[in-house]
Scaffold this motif. Structure first.
Motif: not given
Length: 240
Positions: A140-148, A166-177
């Motif tokens: 639900e949070s691809l390329n975003h910070f997901q608070q856990i 704590f946050n999980l970051a599932k990022f696709e190559k080239g994405n930044s935040k």
């Protein structure tokens, strides 16, 4: 802004046969005076447990203990009546408080368990022991910070007795935040679970750790498809 870089192969390592554990910070027989903690982040262990094996019943007190499975399932039993299995896609927290005993086992006879064991020094002593476990809403949070995890029981994720997020970051190559810290007295410890990333001029590979503090924000860029754990915690030990 201050930073510290911990390359994956600089961690301590213990091979007990059934347990293989990498220690980012001093733990058990691994002692490094320069790697005692990052703020109130006291333990970051990257554990692998063989099938049918585990940690026998042992005590904890006045510590917030977080477990994040990366592969397989880990059975937890404790002295406050909890019996549960945590699997990848879930997060578990135990506030040891006045004292608790627990065990952790890989009951599966055919697969390994890989999980992160994280200890956070709390901002309160002698609290009533508690346990919580939730599923993380993956995808639900691809390329975003997901608070856990947070300090607030009503927020997204589990909560602990500390001013931490704590946050999980599932990022696709080239994405930044950009990550904005919640508290100016906090720092963030970044741990790359898989892939690679960049923070400022620092390149990070799988299982590298990077601490950053005395800043309000920073940019995180994925240089490969990546999964990254960000742990924002106070930099000063609490006076409790």
């Amino acid at each position: 802004m201050k930073t510290v870089y911990h390359k994956s192969d600089s961690r301590g390592f213990a091979d007990h046969g059934w347990l293989k554990s990498h220690h980012t910070f001093s733990f058990a027989n691994y002692h490094n005076p320069d790697r005692m903690h990052f703020g109130v982040l006291r333990v970051l262990n990257d554990d692998q447990v063989d099938s049918g094996m585990g940690f026998g019943t042992h005590p904890h007190r006045d510590m917030e203990i977080i477990s994040i499975p990366l592969e397989g399932g880990l059975e937890h039993k404790d002295s406050i009546g909890t019996t549960s299995v945590i699997r990848k896609g879930e997060i578990q927290v135990m506030s040891a408080g006045t004292g608790v005993q627990h065990s952790e086992y890989n009951k599966n006879k055919e697969e390994l368990v890989k999980f992160l064991q994280i200890w956070i020094v709390p901002n309160k002593k002698n609290v009533e022991p508690r346990y919580d476990q939730i599923s993380i809403k993956e995808g639900e949070s691809l390329n975003h910070f997901q608070q856990i995890l947070s300090p607030n029981p009503d927020d997204e994720g589990v909560w602990i007795h500390q001013n931490a997020w704590f946050n999980l970051a599932k990022f696709e190559k080239g994405n930044s935040k950009e990550y904005q810290l919640h508290d100016s007295k906090n720092g963030v410890y970044i741990f790359v679970l898989k892939g690679s990333a960049k923070v400022g001029d620092q390149n990070l590979e799988t299982r590298d750790g990077f601490g950053i503090w005395e800043t309000d924000s920073f940019m995180l860029e994925a240089t490969e498809d990546s999964e990254i754990l960000l742990m924002e915690i106070p930099m000063d030990f609490p006076k409790i």
